[in-house]
Write a protein that holds these residues in place. Sequence first.
Motif, PDB file in Angstrom:
ATOM      1  N   UNK A 198       0.844  -1.194   0.000  1.00  0.00           N
ATOM      2  CA  UNK A 198       0.000   0.000   0.000  1.00  0.00           C
ATOM      3  C   UNK A 198       0.880   1.246   0.000  1.00  0.00           C
ATOM      4  N   UNK A 199       0.603   2.163  -0.929  1.00  0.00           N
ATOM      5  CA  UNK A 199       1.370   3.400  -1.000  1.00  0.00           C
ATOM      6  C   UNK A 199       2.690   3.276  -1.731  1.00  0.00           C
ATOM      7  N   UNK A 200       2.910   2.163  -2.420  1.00  0.00           N
ATOM      8  CA  UNK A 200       4.159   1.958  -3.162  1.00  0.00           C
ATOM      9  C   UNK A 200       4.379   3.072  -4.175  1.00  0.00           C
ATOM     10  N   UNK A 201       5.622   3.557  -4.246  1.00  0.00           N
ATOM     11  CA  UNK A 201       5.957   4.634  -5.183  1.00  0.00           C
ATOM     12  C   UNK A 201       6.224   4.110  -6.591  1.00  0.00           C
ATOM     13  N   UNK A 202       6.398   2.793  -6.721  1.00  0.00           N
ATOM     14  CA  UNK A 202       6.743   2.214  -8.026  1.00  0.00           C
ATOM     15  C   UNK A 202       5.702   1.187  -8.472  1.00  0.00           C
ATOM     16  N   UNK A 203       4.436   1.579  -8.438  1.00  0.00           N
ATOM     17  CA  UNK A 203       3.364   0.640  -8.763  1.00  0.00           C
ATOM     18  C   UNK A 203       3.453   0.124 -10.193  1.00  0.00           C
ATOM     19  N   UNK A 204       4.063   0.902 -11.076  1.00  0.00           N
ATOM     20  CA  UNK A 204       4.200   0.474 -12.470  1.00  0.00           C
ATOM     21  C   UNK A 204       5.136  -0.708 -12.622  1.00  0.00           C
ATOM     22  N   UNK A 205       5.869  -1.030 -11.567  1.00  0.00           N
ATOM     23  CA  UNK A 205       6.809  -2.155 -11.629  1.00  0.00           C
ATOM     24  C   UNK A 205       6.181  -3.471 -11.169  1.00  0.00           C
ATOM     25  N   UNK A 206       4.918  -3.474 -10.787  1.00  0.00           N
ATOM     26  CA  UNK A 206       4.295  -4.671 -10.223  1.00  0.00           C
ATOM     27  C   UNK A 206       3.970  -5.727 -11.274  1.00  0.00           C
ATOM     28  N   UNK A 207       3.541  -5.301 -12.445  1.00  0.00           N
ATOM     29  CA  UNK A 207       3.073  -6.218 -13.483  1.00  0.00           C
ATOM     30  C   UNK A 207       4.224  -7.085 -13.991  1.00  0.00           C
ATOM     31  N   UNK A 208       4.075  -8.409 -13.875  1.00  0.00           N
ATOM     32  CA  UNK A 208       5.136  -9.316 -14.311  1.00  0.00           C
ATOM     33  C   UNK A 208       5.283  -9.353 -15.830  1.00  0.00           C
ATOM     34  N   UNK A 209       4.286  -8.879 -16.539  1.00  0.00           N
ATOM     35  CA  UNK A 209       4.359  -8.827 -17.998  1.00  0.00           C
ATOM     36  C   UNK A 209       4.720  -7.433 -18.507  1.00  0.00           C
ATOM     37  N   UNK A 210       4.960  -6.502 -17.591  1.00  0.00           N
ATOM     38  CA  UNK A 210       5.291  -5.139 -17.982  1.00  0.00           C
ATOM     39  C   UNK A 210       6.776  -4.951 -18.222  1.00  0.00           C
ATOM     40  N   UNK A 211       7.188  -3.698 -18.322  1.00  0.00           N
ATOM     41  CA  UNK A 211       8.594  -3.390 -18.517  1.00  0.00           C
ATOM     42  C   UNK A 211       9.122  -3.870 -19.847  1.00  0.00           C
ATOM     43  N   UNK A 212      10.391  -4.196 -19.868  1.00  0.00           N
ATOM     44  CA  UNK A 212      11.034  -4.644 -21.101  1.00  0.00           C
ATOM     45  C   UNK A 212      12.170  -5.603 -20.789  1.00  0.00           C
ATOM     46  N   UNK A 213      12.454  -6.462 -21.752  1.00  0.00           N
ATOM     47  CA  UNK A 213      13.578  -7.383 -21.639  1.00  0.00           C
ATOM     48  C   UNK A 213      14.828  -6.687 -22.155  1.00  0.00           C
ATOM     49  N   UNK A 214      15.893  -6.722 -21.361  1.00  0.00           N
ATOM     50  CA  UNK A 214      17.127  -6.036 -21.714  1.00  0.00           C
ATOM     51  C   UNK A 214      18.301  -6.996 -21.505  1.00  0.00           C
ATOM     52  N   UNK A 215      19.286  -6.906 -22.365  1.00  0.00           N
ATOM     53  CA  UNK A 215      20.492  -7.710 -22.226  1.00  0.00           C
ATOM     54  C   UNK A 215      21.240  -7.311 -20.956  1.00  0.00           C
ATOM     55  N   UNK A 216      21.648  -8.301 -20.186  1.00  0.00           N
ATOM     56  CA  UNK A 216      22.420  -8.040 -18.976  1.00  0.00           C
ATOM     57  C   UNK A 216      23.745  -7.369 -19.317  1.00  0.00           C
ATOM     58  N   UNK A 217      24.379  -7.800 -20.377  1.00  0.00           N
ATOM     59  CA  UNK A 217      25.636  -7.183 -20.799  1.00  0.00           C
ATOM     60  C   UNK A 217      25.447  -5.726 -21.193  1.00  0.00           C
ATOM     61  N   UNK A 218      24.302  -5.423 -21.773  1.00  0.00           N
ATOM     62  CA  UNK A 218      24.022  -4.035 -22.164  1.00  0.00           C
ATOM     63  C   UNK A 218      23.963  -3.131 -20.940  1.00  0.00           C
ATOM     64  N   UNK A 219      23.305  -3.612 -19.884  1.00  0.00           N
ATOM     65  CA  UNK A 219      23.239  -2.829 -18.645  1.00  0.00           C
ATOM     66  C   UNK A 219      24.626  -2.702 -18.025  1.00  0.00           C
ATOM     67  N   UNK A 220      25.357  -3.805 -17.966  1.00  0.00           N
ATOM     68  CA  UNK A 220      26.695  -3.785 -17.368  1.00  0.00           C
ATOM     69  C   UNK A 220      27.614  -2.799 -18.083  1.00  0.00           C
ATOM     70  N   UNK A 221      27.571  -2.804 -19.400  1.00  0.00           N
ATOM     71  CA  UNK A 221      28.415  -1.891 -20.170  1.00  0.00           C
ATOM     72  C   UNK A 221      28.023  -0.438 -19.930  1.00  0.00           C
ATOM     73  N   UNK A 222      26.736  -0.191 -19.763  1.00  0.00           N
ATOM     74  CA  UNK A 222      26.273   1.171 -19.505  1.00  0.00           C
ATOM     75  C   UNK A 222      26.753   1.651 -18.146  1.00  0.00           C
TER      76      UNK A 222
END
Length: 207
Positions: free
Chosen positions: A73-97
Amino acid sequence: EILRCLVGSEMCIRDRILSKVIKEGIYMEQCNKKCPLMENDKIRIAGVQKESIVDGPGIRYVVFTQGCPHHCKGCHNMQTHDFNGGKMVSINEIANDIKKNPLIKGVTISGGEPFVQAKQVSKLIDSLQDKNYDYMVYTGYNYENLLQNANDSNGYMDLLKRTDVLMDGKFVEELKNENTIFRGSTNQRAIECKNSLQNGSIMFHEF
């Protein structure tokens, strides 16, 4: 046995052994035109914050994982709850960034619930071992609960062993306190995870 998935009237075949798929914790997603395998080299995220000073000490790179079972209740990141939401990203891509910015002191994994993708988060940390970062992980689970339920399949222990500071516990709106450093509510704890595992008892971290 080859893993197959039916897409309409077409059969999508990925040359992987079923036992290997299960062993490595690869799971199925909704099938579109490709075989619905989430490879261990990708992670589902809601987004990143490339420079943050509010998610741990120093200038930090923050990864917000996607998918959360807690629904606080009162979560600031409610958009992160959906397991089908967001996006798939390469782990190496994040690490390099992350490595591109010389100002980064540490990496914070938030959510969502990072332990839902514990193996992927562990792989991200492993890909950064050539840097002297510290790792802070937020979770809605309690430390004791993670220890009790850790197994080879969920990868909880793998992530705990790689975490310097674990911020555990659900956000409780009634316990919200703006004076709690890097915490949303007073029930949440800052635990020195590696030291706690080594000593067999919880060691709290002071910022």
